[in-house]
Design an enzyme around this catalytic site. Structure first.
Site, PDB file in Angstrom:
ATOM      1  N   GLY A  10     -10.782  17.388   2.771  1.00 29.49           N
ATOM      2  CA  GLY A  10      -9.618  16.951   2.664  1.00 29.49           C
ATOM      3  C   GLY A  10      -8.954  17.378   4.250  1.00 29.49           C
ATOM      4  O   GLY A  10      -9.625  17.296   5.172  1.00 29.49           O
ATOM      5  N   GLN A  11      -7.724  16.579   4.457  1.00 36.11           N
ATOM      6  CA  GLN A  11      -6.747  15.984   5.271  1.00 36.11           C
ATOM      7  C   GLN A  11      -6.149  18.033   5.943  1.00 36.11           C
ATOM      8  O   GLN A  11      -6.240  17.491   6.842  1.00 36.11           O
ATOM      9  CB  GLN A  11      -5.506  15.564   4.749  1.00 36.11           C
ATOM     10  CG  GLN A  11      -5.884  13.689   4.212  1.00 36.11           C
ATOM     11  CD  GLN A  11      -4.364  13.300   4.275  1.00 36.11           C
ATOM     12  OE1 GLN A  11      -3.557  12.909   5.017  1.00 36.11           O
ATOM     13  NE2 GLN A  11      -4.301  13.516   2.532  1.00 36.11           N
ATOM     14  N   ASP A  37     -17.727  26.054  -4.553  1.00 32.41           N
ATOM     15  CA  ASP A  37     -17.731  25.116  -5.509  1.00 32.41           C
ATOM     16  C   ASP A  37     -16.461  25.378  -6.777  1.00 32.41           C
ATOM     17  O   ASP A  37     -16.987  26.122  -7.290  1.00 32.41           O
ATOM     18  CB  ASP A  37     -18.792  24.155  -6.491  1.00 32.41           C
ATOM     19  CG  ASP A  37     -18.448  23.362  -6.892  1.00 32.41           C
ATOM     20  OD1 ASP A  37     -17.549  22.947  -7.809  1.00 32.41           O
ATOM     21  OD2 ASP A  37     -19.456  22.173  -8.243  1.00 32.41           O
ATOM     22  N   LEU A  38     -15.713  24.296  -6.507  1.00 27.05           N
ATOM     23  CA  LEU A  38     -14.578  25.558  -7.019  1.00 27.05           C
ATOM     24  C   LEU A  38     -14.402  25.511  -9.058  1.00 27.05           C
ATOM     25  O   LEU A  38     -14.488  26.172  -9.645  1.00 27.05           O
ATOM     26  CB  LEU A  38     -12.815  25.215  -6.651  1.00 27.05           C
ATOM     27  CG  LEU A  38     -12.595  25.469  -5.350  1.00 27.05           C
ATOM     28  CD1 LEU A  38     -11.001  25.472  -4.875  1.00 27.05           C
ATOM     29  CD2 LEU A  38     -13.012  27.111  -5.323  1.00 27.05           C
ATOM     30  N   ALA A  61      -8.759  21.598  -3.134  1.00 23.99           N
ATOM     31  CA  ALA A  61      -8.205  21.371  -4.705  1.00 23.99           C
ATOM     32  C   ALA A  61      -8.648  19.807  -5.482  1.00 23.99           C
ATOM     33  O   ALA A  61      -8.978  19.126  -4.986  1.00 23.99           O
ATOM     34  CB  ALA A  61      -6.987  21.104  -4.358  1.00 23.99           C
ATOM     35  N   THR A  63      -6.929  16.540  -6.310  1.00 27.06           N
ATOM     36  CA  THR A  63      -5.960  15.788  -6.458  1.00 27.06           C
ATOM     37  C   THR A  63      -6.495  14.477  -6.745  1.00 27.06           C
ATOM     38  O   THR A  63      -4.870  14.265  -6.640  1.00 27.06           O
ATOM     39  CB  THR A  63      -6.195  15.899  -4.775  1.00 27.06           C
ATOM     40  OG1 THR A  63      -7.094  15.180  -4.329  1.00 27.06           O
ATOM     41  CG2 THR A  63      -5.946  17.127  -3.865  1.00 27.06           C
ATOM     42  N   THR A 102       2.303  22.406  -4.208  1.00 27.12           N
ATOM     43  CA  THR A 102       2.628  20.985  -3.952  1.00 27.12           C
ATOM     44  C   THR A 102       3.833  20.729  -4.314  1.00 27.12           C
ATOM     45  O   THR A 102       4.546  21.743  -5.699  1.00 27.12           O
ATOM     46  CB  THR A 102       1.429  19.932  -5.300  1.00 27.12           C
ATOM     47  OG1 THR A 102       2.177  18.715  -4.847  1.00 27.12           O
ATOM     48  CG2 THR A 102       1.510  20.567  -6.434  1.00 27.12           C
ATOM     49  N   TYR A 126      -1.379  17.805 -13.912  1.00 23.04           N
ATOM     50  CA  TYR A 126      -1.635  18.171 -11.799  1.00 23.04           C
ATOM     51  C   TYR A 126      -0.886  18.888 -11.056  1.00 23.04           C
ATOM     52  O   TYR A 126      -1.660  20.041 -10.732  1.00 23.04           O
ATOM     53  CB  TYR A 126      -2.364  16.655 -10.692  1.00 23.04           C
ATOM     54  CG  TYR A 126      -1.520  17.237  -9.292  1.00 23.04           C
ATOM     55  CD1 TYR A 126      -2.960  17.845  -8.632  1.00 23.04           C
ATOM     56  CD2 TYR A 126      -1.000  17.259  -8.427  1.00 23.04           C
ATOM     57  CE1 TYR A 126      -2.556  17.892  -7.815  1.00 23.04           C
ATOM     58  CE2 TYR A 126      -0.450  17.551  -7.067  1.00 23.04           C
ATOM     59  CZ  TYR A 126      -1.923  17.971  -6.596  1.00 23.04           C
ATOM     60  OH  TYR A 126      -1.708  18.475  -5.561  1.00 23.04           O
ATOM     61  N   LYS A 130      -2.018  23.008 -10.854  1.00 23.52           N
ATOM     62  CA  LYS A 130      -1.238  23.962  -9.055  1.00 23.52           C
ATOM     63  C   LYS A 130      -0.362  24.517  -9.721  1.00 23.52           C
ATOM     64  O   LYS A 130      -0.096  25.400  -9.193  1.00 23.52           O
ATOM     65  CB  LYS A 130      -1.019  22.384  -8.510  1.00 23.52           C
ATOM     66  CG  LYS A 130      -1.303  21.778  -7.777  1.00 23.52           C
ATOM     67  CD  LYS A 130      -2.871  22.014  -7.175  1.00 23.52           C
ATOM     68  CE  LYS A 130      -2.215  22.837  -5.658  1.00 23.52           C
ATOM     69  NZ  LYS A 130      -3.665  23.277  -4.854  1.00 23.52           N
TER      70      LYS A 130
END
Length: 293
Positions: A10-11, A37-38, A61, A63, A102, A126, A130
């Site tokens: 991820g970023q 691993d979620l 997440a 995404t 988010t 999504y 979240k």
């Protein structure tokens, strides 16, 4: 201070790994699949315990916003159940969790920037997953920071900045939505803010700053304004450029409904932690420079 961040690709995880290398007394460790691993909650507790964190950053997440409409069970498994397990793992170890959320938890109907106490109302799977994740994290670990952010971009992974530069290399004109507003937010700035807040949490274990915070770039724009600034910056640096033509959301239909207003007020975070994000234009220019150079 040892930060363990969930997700390797991820970023925010990539930005934290980079930022941590330049900080004395800070070690950032990223853990992800297959050890964590979620979508497989049984993997979470042991993987985080083995990493021996002082603070856990819950960044991994699901995404894929549009794909989530077709995979709601997987989105909720990762973003709600999985996030709750990460927070539970931190609680078992007696450490705080910093969880990334988010702007999509809001319906986008507000007239101004959202504050943390505003009513939520996600318009897509999504966003709903979240929001459920926020609730799971808060229930699992009383020592939590939930950081809602928006329009994230960086030199890493796939994001709007890199997409605009790629398209401009092949096209003379790009059509971009002009009726959705928000705060473009550099993952590099998010990483700096997380390290700043984490240092305070770690240094003063008795303090209670737990709760929900908004953390987004300073200033606001729409997607087409964001695109123009990206491409104008690119042209100055000798990179690709294209004209941007405004279109309405209805002209670019997507499976998931996006909020028309994603603006977030970061005043609370700045007040509690003494950290202000740079203006989005400045941060965008820095990322465009890195992508091109």
């Amino acid at each position: 201070m040892r930060l363990v961040v969930t997700g390797r690709e991820g970023q925010v995880a990539a930005s934290l790994l980079e930022a941590g290398r330049g900080r004395a007394g800070v070690e950032v460790i990223a853990i992800g699949r297959p050890s964590l691993d979620l979508a497989k909650p049984d993997t979470v507790i042991d993987a985080i315990a083995a990493a021996k964190p002082d603070i856990v950053v819950s960044a991994a997440a699901y995404t894929a916003v549009d794909q989530a409409e077709d995979e709601p069970d997987l989105a909720f498994a990762v973003n709600a159940v999985g996030a709750g397990k990460v927070a539970e793992a931190a609680r078992r170890l007696g450490v705080p969790v910093i969880h990334l959320s988010t702007d999509y938890v809001f319906d986008g109907s507000a007239a101004g920037a959202y504050v943390e106490t505003d009513a939520t109302g996600p318009r897509c799977v999504y966003g709903a997953s979240k929001l459920a994740g926020e609730q799971a994290v808060a229930a699992a670990n009383p020592r939590h920071l939930i950081l809602r952010t928006a329009w994230v971009y960086s030199p890493f992974g796939k994001n709007f900045v890199k997409t605009m530069l790629r398209l401009a290399a092949d096209r003379d004109e790009i059509t971009v939505v002009a009726d959705q507003w928000g705060n473009p937010t550099s993952a590099l700035d998010i990483a700096d803010a997380i390290l700043h807040a984490a240092a305070q949490l770690h240094g003063n274990k008795g303090s209670d700053a737990s709760g929900i915070y908004h953390l987004a770039g300073a200033g606001e724009t729409n997607w087409s304004g964001f695109a123009r600034h990206i491409l104008d910056t690119s042209r100055v640096l000798g990179g690709p450029w294209a004209r941007v033509r405004d279109i309405a959301t209805m002209d670019y239909p997507t499976k998931a409904r996006r909020p028309a207003n994603s603006r977030l007020s970061s005043t609370k975070f700045a007040s509690v932690f003494g950290s202000n994000a740079p203006d989005w234009r400045q941060s965008t220019e820095a990322v465009v420079h890195r992508v091109l150079v």
